[in-house]
Design a protein around this motif. Sequence first.
Motif, PDB file in Angstrom:
ATOM      1  N   LYS A 145       0.843  -1.189   0.000  1.00 29.90           N
ATOM      2  CA  LYS A 145       0.000   0.000   0.000  1.00 29.90           C
ATOM      3  C   LYS A 145       0.882   1.243   0.000  1.00 29.90           C
ATOM      4  O   LYS A 145       1.877   1.318   0.714  1.00 29.90           O
ATOM      5  N   VAL A 146       0.489   2.226  -0.834  1.00 30.82           N
ATOM      6  CA  VAL A 146       1.246   3.471  -0.971  1.00 30.82           C
ATOM      7  C   VAL A 146       0.287   4.646  -0.897  1.00 30.82           C
ATOM      8  O   VAL A 146      -0.797   4.611  -1.477  1.00 30.82           O
ATOM      9  N   TYR A 147       0.718   5.693  -0.191  1.00 32.34           N
ATOM     10  CA  TYR A 147      -0.035   6.950  -0.131  1.00 32.34           C
ATOM     11  C   TYR A 147       0.899   8.064  -0.572  1.00 32.34           C
ATOM     12  O   TYR A 147       2.023   8.188  -0.077  1.00 32.34           O
ATOM     13  N   THR A 148       0.419   8.893  -1.498  1.00 32.04           N
ATOM     14  CA  THR A 148       1.211  10.040  -1.929  1.00 32.04           C
ATOM     15  C   THR A 148       0.311  11.118  -2.524  1.00 32.04           C
ATOM     16  O   THR A 148      -0.773  10.819  -3.018  1.00 32.04           O
ATOM     17  N   ALA A 149       0.797  12.338  -2.470  1.00 25.72           N
ATOM     18  CA  ALA A 149       0.136  13.450  -3.146  1.00 25.72           C
ATOM     19  C   ALA A 149       0.733  13.664  -4.534  1.00 25.72           C
ATOM     20  O   ALA A 149       0.329  14.578  -5.248  1.00 25.72           O
ATOM     21  N   ALA A 150       1.676  12.823  -4.910  1.00 32.81           N
ATOM     22  CA  ALA A 150       2.268  12.916  -6.253  1.00 32.81           C
ATOM     23  C   ALA A 150       1.184  12.680  -7.303  1.00 32.81           C
ATOM     24  O   ALA A 150       0.197  11.994  -7.041  1.00 32.81           O
ATOM     25  N   PRO A 151       1.370  13.227  -8.485  1.00 36.27           N
ATOM     26  CA  PRO A 151       0.333  13.079  -9.514  1.00 36.27           C
ATOM     27  C   PRO A 151       0.160  11.633  -9.980  1.00 36.27           C
ATOM     28  O   PRO A 151       1.087  10.827  -9.895  1.00 36.27           O
ATOM     29  N   ILE A 152      -1.030  11.335 -10.466  1.00 40.97           N
ATOM     30  CA  ILE A 152      -1.290  10.038 -11.083  1.00 40.97           C
ATOM     31  C   ILE A 152      -0.264   9.835 -12.195  1.00 40.97           C
ATOM     32  O   ILE A 152       0.063  10.768 -12.928  1.00 40.97           O
ATOM     33  N   GLY A 153       0.245   8.604 -12.300  1.00 36.59           N
ATOM     34  CA  GLY A 153       1.244   8.308 -13.323  1.00 36.59           C
ATOM     35  C   GLY A 153       2.674   8.349 -12.814  1.00 36.59           C
ATOM     36  O   GLY A 153       3.615   8.277 -13.597  1.00 36.59           O
ATOM     37  N   THR A 154       2.846   8.442 -11.496  1.00 39.22           N
ATOM     38  CA  THR A 154       4.175   8.457 -10.905  1.00 39.22           C
ATOM     39  C   THR A 154       4.734   7.030 -10.879  1.00 39.22           C
ATOM     40  O   THR A 154       4.044   6.095 -10.503  1.00 39.22           O
ATOM     41  N   LEU A 209      13.144  -0.103  -2.881  1.00 35.27           N
ATOM     42  CA  LEU A 209      11.996   0.659  -3.376  1.00 35.27           C
ATOM     43  C   LEU A 209      12.485   2.015  -3.849  1.00 35.27           C
ATOM     44  O   LEU A 209      13.223   2.700  -3.135  1.00 35.27           O
ATOM     45  N   MET A 210      12.084   2.409  -5.058  1.00 29.77           N
ATOM     46  CA  MET A 210      12.470   3.707  -5.605  1.00 29.77           C
ATOM     47  C   MET A 210      11.202   4.438  -6.020  1.00 29.77           C
ATOM     48  O   MET A 210      10.562   4.064  -7.012  1.00 29.77           O
ATOM     49  N   PHE A 211      10.833   5.446  -5.236  1.00 29.87           N
ATOM     50  CA  PHE A 211       9.608   6.196  -5.476  1.00 29.87           C
ATOM     51  C   PHE A 211       9.885   7.363  -6.411  1.00 29.87           C
ATOM     52  O   PHE A 211      10.893   8.042  -6.282  1.00 29.87           O
ATOM     53  N   ASP A 212       8.953   7.633  -7.340  1.00 31.55           N
ATOM     54  CA  ASP A 212       9.085   8.696  -8.331  1.00 31.55           C
ATOM     55  C   ASP A 212      10.412   8.551  -9.068  1.00 31.55           C
ATOM     56  O   ASP A 212      11.175   9.505  -9.243  1.00 31.55           O
ATOM     57  N   PHE A 213      10.651   7.324  -9.519  1.00 32.49           N
ATOM     58  CA  PHE A 213      11.930   6.970 -10.141  1.00 32.49           C
ATOM     59  C   PHE A 213      12.250   7.905 -11.304  1.00 32.49           C
ATOM     60  O   PHE A 213      11.404   8.215 -12.128  1.00 32.49           O
ATOM     61  N   GLY A 214      13.494   8.368 -11.322  1.00 37.51           N
ATOM     62  CA  GLY A 214      13.953   9.266 -12.378  1.00 37.51           C
ATOM     63  C   GLY A 214      13.879  10.733 -12.014  1.00 37.51           C
ATOM     64  O   GLY A 214      14.327  11.581 -12.775  1.00 37.51           O
ATOM     65  N   ASN A 215      13.303  11.039 -10.845  1.00 40.19           N
ATOM     66  CA  ASN A 215      13.185  12.427 -10.399  1.00 40.19           C
ATOM     67  C   ASN A 215      13.819  12.588  -9.029  1.00 40.19           C
ATOM     68  O   ASN A 215      13.738  11.699  -8.200  1.00 40.19           O
ATOM     69  N   PHE A 222       6.226   9.902   0.131  1.00 34.08           N
ATOM     70  CA  PHE A 222       5.541   8.632  -0.096  1.00 34.08           C
ATOM     71  C   PHE A 222       5.482   7.858   1.205  1.00 34.08           C
ATOM     72  O   PHE A 222       6.496   7.683   1.875  1.00 34.08           O
ATOM     73  N   LEU A 223       4.297   7.417   1.568  1.00 36.01           N
ATOM     74  CA  LEU A 223       4.108   6.545   2.722  1.00 36.01           C
ATOM     75  C   LEU A 223       3.820   5.154   2.184  1.00 36.01           C
ATOM     76  O   LEU A 223       3.123   5.011   1.178  1.00 36.01           O
ATOM     77  N   PHE A 224       4.364   4.120   2.837  1.00 26.59           N
ATOM     78  CA  PHE A 224       4.080   2.759   2.384  1.00 26.59           C
ATOM     79  C   PHE A 224       3.875   1.850   3.579  1.00 26.59           C
ATOM     80  O   PHE A 224       4.384   2.092   4.670  1.00 26.59           O
ATOM     81  N   ASP A 225       3.088   0.770   3.362  1.00 24.16           N
ATOM     82  CA  ASP A 225       2.709  -0.141   4.434  1.00 24.16           C
ATOM     83  C   ASP A 225       2.308  -1.475   3.806  1.00 24.16           C
ATOM     84  O   ASP A 225       2.062  -1.565   2.601  1.00 24.16           O
ATOM     85  N   ASP A 226       2.203  -2.481   4.628  1.00 18.13           N
ATOM     86  CA  ASP A 226       1.661  -3.783   4.231  1.00 18.13           C
ATOM     87  C   ASP A 226       2.353  -4.402   3.020  1.00 18.13           C
ATOM     88  O   ASP A 226       1.706  -4.790   2.044  1.00 18.13           O
ATOM     89  N   ILE A 227       3.679  -4.512   3.066  1.00 18.51           N
ATOM     90  CA  ILE A 227       4.402  -5.195   2.002  1.00 18.51           C
ATOM     91  C   ILE A 227       4.179  -6.691   2.157  1.00 18.51           C
ATOM     92  O   ILE A 227       4.382  -7.263   3.221  1.00 18.51           O
ATOM     93  N   GLU A 228       3.701  -7.326   1.102  1.00 20.55           N
ATOM     94  CA  GLU A 228       3.415  -8.771   1.115  1.00 20.55           C
ATOM     95  C   GLU A 228       4.049  -9.409  -0.100  1.00 20.55           C
ATOM     96  O   GLU A 228       4.243  -8.770  -1.117  1.00 20.55           O
ATOM     97  N   ASP A 229       4.299 -10.720   0.027  1.00 20.27           N
ATOM     98  CA  ASP A 229       4.774 -11.434  -1.162  1.00 20.27           C
ATOM     99  C   ASP A 229       3.712 -12.346  -1.696  1.00 20.27           C
ATOM    100  O   ASP A 229       2.666 -12.508  -1.211  1.00 20.27           O
TER     101      ASP A 229
END
Length: 78
Positions: A2-11, A55-61, A71-78
């Motif tokens: 699960k990820v939470y961010t205010a970054a624009p859609i398409g990140t 984990l690389m958030f907003d990769f390339g920027n 970016f907030l993240f939680d509940d990493i599962e395999d």
Amino acid sequence: MKVYTAAPIGTTVKLKLESTTGSAEVDVITTTTNQWETLTWDFTGTPTDFNTLVLMFDFGNVGDGSATSTFLFDDIED
């Protein structure tokens, strides 16, 4: 994951698996903003001997500390 961010859609969010013998990486693109979203990476057919998760958030920027670079993240599962 699960990820939470205010970054624009398409990140881009890149998940990379690493070991001493190699690596594998997959990108996913966010489809929401300002709400929790479940992101899924498909590593079908990839070897299972990896021992490091990157984990690389907003990769390339380069982040600037603003809300759209947070970016907030939680509940990493395999």
